[in-house]
Design an enzyme around this catalytic site. Structure first.
Site, mmCIF file in Angstrom:
data_model
loop_
_atom_site.group_PDB
_atom_site.id
_atom_site.type_symbol
_atom_site.label_atom_id
_atom_site.label_comp_id
_atom_site.label_asym_id
_atom_site.label_seq_id
_atom_site.Cartn_x
_atom_site.Cartn_y
_atom_site.Cartn_z
ATOM 1 N NE ARG A 170 4.117 70.552 -25.910
ATOM 2 C CZ ARG A 170 3.516 69.292 -26.097
ATOM 3 N NH1 ARG A 170 4.047 68.763 -27.319
ATOM 4 N NH2 ARG A 170 2.373 68.739 -25.484
ATOM 5 N NE ARG A 174 10.353 65.393 -28.716
ATOM 6 C CZ ARG A 174 9.255 64.323 -28.455
ATOM 7 N NH1 ARG A 174 9.498 62.967 -28.279
ATOM 8 N NH2 ARG A 174 7.943 64.518 -28.783
ATOM 9 N NE ARG A 183 13.735 65.803 -22.623
ATOM 10 C CZ ARG A 183 13.835 64.813 -21.789
ATOM 11 N NH1 ARG A 183 14.855 64.237 -21.269
ATOM 12 N NH2 ARG A 183 12.645 64.143 -21.798
ATOM 13 C CG ASP A 219 4.055 68.284 -19.392
ATOM 14 O OD1 ASP A 219 4.463 68.410 -20.751
ATOM 15 O OD2 ASP A 219 3.081 67.938 -19.211
ATOM 16 C CE1 TYR A 294 -2.092 63.302 -21.835
ATOM 17 C CE2 TYR A 294 -2.651 65.637 -21.110
ATOM 18 C CZ TYR A 294 -2.206 64.641 -22.109
ATOM 19 O OH TYR A 294 -1.854 65.144 -23.355
#
Ligand code: CP3
Length: 489
Positions: A170, A174, A183, A219, A294
């Site tokens: 990562r 952010r 973004r 992702d 998920y």
């Protein structure tokens, strides 16, 4: 006179026989060389691929009388293989790497005429997984990704290199003001669908930190989204699914992934990055268990109660789901590699929620299928999950060249559990970054000390960079690793 003629004929017959036997012996020695060299060479991360069929094809087309110097053989092979004796060395640069960079499909790649040093041709027979299914069937030889001599790739292979490589999971995102600036306001799935934006976001941390590898900005849920499963990624939350996976019928919502048609933007980003980067690009996919969690939970979960309930109560459906997710991960990874990714990471972030026995029965076969299927590509394969201390030997046995270790297990203990022949990635506790540069750099030195100069070490955090982290601290960590890390030869 008749006696003389008979003697001459007998002598001629004997000479012909001897020549044939010698020729046959030469062929046997040559083929044995190929087999022995390939078996004793580096494991699955070798640049050349595991193609027992190719070796059989080569043996079949060597004709009697050949000295074994150079035989070009095409008849039974999809590729034309130029044979050299095992003592000959072919500079690696001589291996055609165009297919690793071109957008060619697998079938297209197979048609490319390629010169492969035979001494590096491993022989790998198809393996069988825990469920008795054949996995990792042999396929065409593919050269390794680019940057074979880069410290990151060398470390993945446990080979000598001159500085400890470092990157951060990562690393894009952010925590970087430059990320927040470009973004945009849509979901991350919108940003990923824009190759120019994704390329720039991937490059931002490389420029800022001088890390040794870029990781594709995408992702783990992108493929499931692309085949229309119906999900989004909510900022601050993570992936959320409209109608979670519950029944047999839901399998129909997970058709196979055609990367060129379903995720052309991902492949365009990979190509742009490979053109711009001067260092390796890491491609990635979510492992079947973590993606399934998920899809079944419908959102990030703490206990994975629905996921585990399904694996226990409906094992057949669980395996059917994971099999589809494994195929999707394979297609995705293969396409990233075809377009130039130099290494891949299979994220099984949440596998640590399972006991070793549960992992072995419900997860291992599917992750192994993924790793086996891409072993032929020769690119290093990293496998990572959080809280996997108890699972490290299994995570490794799945087929990883590099085992990601979170911060809970010291590197020396991890190496004892896994063995010396695998590289490790990790494992600075990410939260030390919040304590400031001085503390974080000292903690980074501890990680280096525990690794003790082992060449199979890729420095990383034990998990991802968090949005509130100060990037300047990460810059300092990279400097410490590069300047103070030592690599034993
Ligand atoms: O720099 C990189 O590592 C690049 C790309 C990357 C992202 N996600 C971008 C992203 C990678 C490798 C991932 C993998 C991923 N995605 C994992 C495995 C890695 C891990 O952390 O264990 C997982 C579990 C996911 C699922 C996911 N996607 C989560 C949990 C989140 C966070 C939600 C949030 O907003 O905090 C996402 C969204 C996501 N993926 C972001 C980024 C940069 C967040 C930011 C945004 O919306 O801009």
């Amino acid at each position: 006179m008749v006696v003389v003629v008979v003697v001459v004929v007998v002598v001629l017959v004997v000479v012909v026989l001897v020549v044939d036997v010698v020729a046959l012996l030469l062929v046997v020695v040559l083929v044995e060389d190929v087999v022995v060299d390939s078996e004793s060479g580096p494991p699955s991360n070798d640049s050349s691929s595991s193609v027992s069929a190719d070796v059989v094809g080569v043996a079949a087309c060597v004709t009697g009388g050949s000295s074994g110097a150079t035989v070009v053989c095409t008849p039974t092979l999809p590729t034309s293989v130029s044979l050299v004796t095992s003592t000959d060395t072919v500079p690696h640069a001589a291996v055609d790497t165009t297919s690793a960079r071109s957008p060619a499909t697998r079938a297209g790649r197979a048609a490319i005429d390629r010169t492969v040093p035979v001494a590096r041709l491993p022989v790998r027979s198809p393996t069988t997984d825990n469920l008795g299914r054949v996995t990792g069937a042999a396929s065409s030889a593919v050269p390794a990704g680019r940057y074979d001599n880069h410290p990151f790739i060398q470390a993945c292979r446990g080979l000598p290199h001159d500085r400890v490589p470092v990157w951060f999971m990562r690393q894009a995102g952010r925590s970087l003001p430059e990320y927040r600036a470009i973004r945009g306001t849509g979901t991350i799935l919108d940003a990923i669908a824009d190759p120019d934006l994704s390329t720039e976001i991937t490059l931002q941390p490389v420029r800022r930190y001088d890390v040794d590898a870029a990781i594709l900005y995408s992702d783990i849920v992108v493929p499931a989204h692309a085949v229309g499963f119906g999900l989004t990624v909510t900022p601050g939350v993570g992936p959320e699914v409209e109608r979670p996976f519950r029944h047999e019928d839901d399998l129909a919502r997970l058709r196979p992934l055609d990367p060129e048609a379903d995720t052309p933007y991902v492949l365009e980003t990979v190509r742009q990055l490979v053109a711009e980067l001067d260092r390796p690009l890491i491609g990635f996919a979510g492992a079947p268990f973590t993606v399934a969690s998920y899809l079944i939970e419908g959102r990030p979960s703490r206990d994975y109660a629905n996921t585990k309930a399904m694996m226990f109560a409906n094992e057949r459906l669980w395996h059917a789901l994971c099999d589809r997710l494994a195929d999707i991960a394979i297609s995705s990874l293969q396409s990233q590699i075809d377009n130039g990714a130099s290494a891949i990471q299979l994220f099984d972030s949440w596998a640590g929620s399972l006991s070793p026995a549960q992992y072995q029965r419900y997860v291992f076969p599917h992750s192994q299928k993924v790793m086996d299927a891409i072993a032929d590509t020769g690119v290093p394969k990293i496998h990572f999950g959080v809280t996997t201390g108890e699972l490290l030997p299994q995570i490794s046995a799945v087929g990883a060249d590099v085992v990601g270790v979170d911060w809970r297990v010291p590197l020396d203990a991890a190496r004892e559990r896994i063995g010396n022949d695998k590289a490790l990635q990790g494992n600075l506790d990410p939260t030390v970054v919040f304590a400031g540069a001085e503390f974080a750099c000292e903690a980074a030195r501890d990680v280096l000390r525990l690794n003790d100069g082992h060449p199979g070490h890729v420095f990383n955090l034990g998990h991802g960079v968090m949005p509130a982290m100060d990037p300047d601290v990460l810059t300092e960590i990279v400097k410490v690793v590069h300047e103070e890390g030592n690599v034993r030869s």
